[in-house]
Motif scaffolding. Structure first.
Motif, PDB file in Angstrom:
ATOM      1  N   UNK A 143       0.575  -1.437   0.281  1.00  0.00           N
ATOM      2  CA  UNK A 143      -0.070  -0.085  -0.233  1.00  0.00           C
ATOM      3  C   UNK A 143       1.185   1.518   0.088  1.00  0.00           C
ATOM      4  N   UNK A 144       2.232   1.212   0.504  1.00  0.00           N
ATOM      5  CA  UNK A 144       3.215   1.898   0.315  1.00  0.00           C
ATOM      6  C   UNK A 144       4.213   2.566  -0.731  1.00  0.00           C
ATOM      7  N   UNK A 145       4.202   1.274  -1.827  1.00  0.00           N
ATOM      8  CA  UNK A 145       5.153   1.469  -2.526  1.00  0.00           C
ATOM      9  C   UNK A 145       4.264   1.167  -3.673  1.00  0.00           C
ATOM     10  N   UNK A 146       3.268   2.515  -4.231  1.00  0.00           N
ATOM     11  CA  UNK A 146       2.068   2.201  -5.151  1.00  0.00           C
ATOM     12  C   UNK A 146       2.730   1.901  -6.733  1.00  0.00           C
ATOM     13  N   UNK A 147       3.988   1.816  -6.984  1.00  0.00           N
ATOM     14  CA  UNK A 147       5.417   1.961  -8.803  1.00  0.00           C
ATOM     15  C   UNK A 147       5.672   0.131  -8.442  1.00  0.00           C
ATOM     16  N   UNK A 148       5.405  -0.635  -7.691  1.00  0.00           N
ATOM     17  CA  UNK A 148       6.465  -1.562  -7.512  1.00  0.00           C
ATOM     18  C   UNK A 148       5.513  -2.760  -7.286  1.00  0.00           C
ATOM     19  N   UNK A 149       5.222  -3.118  -9.092  1.00  0.00           N
ATOM     20  CA  UNK A 149       4.007  -3.914  -9.583  1.00  0.00           C
ATOM     21  C   UNK A 149       3.876  -5.425  -8.798  1.00  0.00           C
ATOM     22  N   UNK A 150       5.038  -5.625  -8.882  1.00  0.00           N
ATOM     23  CA  UNK A 150       5.653  -7.064  -8.119  1.00  0.00           C
ATOM     24  C   UNK A 150       4.257  -7.911  -7.043  1.00  0.00           C
ATOM     25  N   UNK A 151       4.252  -6.628  -5.793  1.00  0.00           N
ATOM     26  CA  UNK A 151       3.387  -7.317  -4.989  1.00  0.00           C
ATOM     27  C   UNK A 151       2.321  -7.639  -5.219  1.00  0.00           C
ATOM     28  N   UNK A 152       1.179  -6.395  -5.880  1.00  0.00           N
ATOM     29  CA  UNK A 152       0.632  -6.577  -7.283  1.00  0.00           C
ATOM     30  C   UNK A 152       0.291  -7.543  -7.405  1.00  0.00           C
ATOM     31  N   UNK A 153       0.932  -8.105  -8.277  1.00  0.00           N
ATOM     32  CA  UNK A 153       0.529  -9.212  -9.436  1.00  0.00           C
ATOM     33  C   UNK A 153       0.094 -10.573  -8.207  1.00  0.00           C
ATOM     34  N   UNK A 154       1.289 -10.876  -7.497  1.00  0.00           N
ATOM     35  CA  UNK A 154       1.297 -11.685  -6.716  1.00  0.00           C
ATOM     36  C   UNK A 154       0.449 -11.955  -5.956  1.00  0.00           C
ATOM     37  N   UNK A 155      -0.393 -10.957  -5.261  1.00  0.00           N
ATOM     38  CA  UNK A 155      -1.551 -11.146  -5.037  1.00  0.00           C
ATOM     39  C   UNK A 155      -2.795 -11.015  -4.850  1.00  0.00           C
ATOM     40  N   UNK A 156      -2.845 -10.732  -6.978  1.00  0.00           N
ATOM     41  CA  UNK A 156      -4.150 -10.789  -7.420  1.00  0.00           C
ATOM     42  C   UNK A 156      -3.615 -12.237  -7.851  1.00  0.00           C
ATOM     43  N   UNK A 157      -3.002 -12.700  -7.573  1.00  0.00           N
ATOM     44  CA  UNK A 157      -3.365 -14.568  -7.981  1.00  0.00           C
ATOM     45  C   UNK A 157      -2.919 -15.346  -6.703  1.00  0.00           C
ATOM     46  N   UNK A 158      -3.203 -14.668  -6.000  1.00  0.00           N
ATOM     47  CA  UNK A 158      -3.244 -15.096  -4.111  1.00  0.00           C
ATOM     48  C   UNK A 158      -4.578 -14.851  -3.911  1.00  0.00           C
ATOM     49  N   UNK A 159      -5.684 -14.004  -5.233  1.00  0.00           N
ATOM     50  CA  UNK A 159      -6.637 -13.828  -5.012  1.00  0.00           C
ATOM     51  C   UNK A 159      -7.581 -14.376  -5.894  1.00  0.00           C
ATOM     52  N   UNK A 160      -6.830 -14.718  -6.877  1.00  0.00           N
ATOM     53  CA  UNK A 160      -7.806 -16.364  -7.985  1.00  0.00           C
ATOM     54  C   UNK A 160      -7.616 -16.922  -7.323  1.00  0.00           C
ATOM     55  N   UNK A 161      -6.861 -16.996  -6.468  1.00  0.00           N
ATOM     56  CA  UNK A 161      -6.581 -18.627  -5.926  1.00  0.00           C
ATOM     57  C   UNK A 161      -7.832 -19.023  -4.815  1.00  0.00           C
ATOM     58  N   UNK A 162      -8.117 -18.260  -4.483  1.00  0.00           N
ATOM     59  CA  UNK A 162      -9.352 -18.244  -3.302  1.00  0.00           C
ATOM     60  C   UNK A 162     -10.660 -17.789  -4.385  1.00  0.00           C
ATOM     61  N   UNK A 163     -11.010 -17.049  -5.284  1.00  0.00           N
ATOM     62  CA  UNK A 163     -11.967 -17.651  -6.115  1.00  0.00           C
ATOM     63  C   UNK A 163     -12.169 -19.397  -6.092  1.00  0.00           C
ATOM     64  N   UNK A 164     -10.833 -19.689  -6.997  1.00  0.00           N
ATOM     65  CA  UNK A 164     -10.986 -21.009  -7.533  1.00  0.00           C
ATOM     66  C   UNK A 164     -11.419 -22.164  -6.234  1.00  0.00           C
TER      67      UNK A 164
END
Length: 240
Positions: free
Chosen positions: A137-158
């Protein structure tokens, strides 16, 4: 000069990478049941899923015994550790169930639900751990954690689709398409969480990641002449 890899980052990468095995492992397991039947506790799909669970258990044990005190590993890995223990209990109960009760009719058997609860705790622990470790939340320009979290949330959908018995073990089984009220309890909560945590577009991105992974895995299984479970576009609809 060689850059030293942060042990916590390395541990999280191992846990996340191994944890992803549950997605193709479950779809492979359902296709295995549909095509071959349940042959043994150590069937290849089971081994793939248990490998992911075991890796997360090791990471959680490291965090509790060493990593948190010395390297500041996120406390959320304790939640993953609890999930590991629950998943192991579910696997043991599943083997007992098959020996003493018989074949599963669907995924709503008590052992499966215990194991699923464990993997959900593992996934939630990883989501919280990644968020805490990267302070995304404090590093808006760092895309990697956001992509990782998207994959984690997609796994929760699964996992929510597993909880709703979507991946039917037999062709005559019903999918959660027949239970819209149950669907309403899971998917919107995950997608709203994605939007609140990562901003506009995150819900759609989460649904797209889930769908693409799902389709690719099913196509690979189909290429090996396996009877694949039903695919549904339902997770996409509330994300639009």
């Amino acid at each position: 000069m060689t850059r030293r890899v942060d042990p916590v980052t390395l541990a999280l990468a191992l846990a996340l990478g191994a944890g992803w095995f549950g997605f193709p492992g479950l779809l492979w397991d359902v296709a295995w049941h549909r095509t071959i039947g349940r042959d043994s506790f150590l069937a290849p799909p089971h081994v793939l899923m248990y490998t992911g669970v075991a890796a997360n258990g090791l990471v959680s044990a490291w965090a509790l015994a060493w990593g948190r005190r010395r390297y500041g590993a996120p406390a959320a890995l304790s939640l993953s550790g609890a999930g590991f223990l629950l998943a192991v209990a579910g696997a043991a109960l599943d083997e007992w169930w098959h020996v003493n009760v018989g074949k599963d009719v669907n995924l709503w058997s008590p052992p499966h639900l215990v194991g699923l609860a464990g993997t959900v705790l593992i996934a939630l622990g990883l989501v919280f751990a990644v968020a805490a470790h990267t302070r995304f939340a404090r590093t808006h320009r760092w895309w990697a954690p956001r992509v990782i979290l998207l994959f984690c949330l997609a796994d929760l959908i699964h996992k929510s689709m597993v909880a709703l018995d979507h991946y039917t073990l037999d062709a005559w089984g019903r999918t959660p398409d027949f239970y819209p009220f149950l669907l309403a309890l899971f998917l919107p909560a995950i997608l709203v969480t994605a939007t609140r945590a990562l901003g506009p577009g995150a819900a759609t991105a989460t649904a797209v990641i889930f769908t693409v992974q799902h389709v690719v895995i099913l196509l690979v299984l189909r290429a090996f002449d396996m009877r694949i479970p039903t695919f549904t576009p339902i997770p996409i609809l509330p994300a639009l």
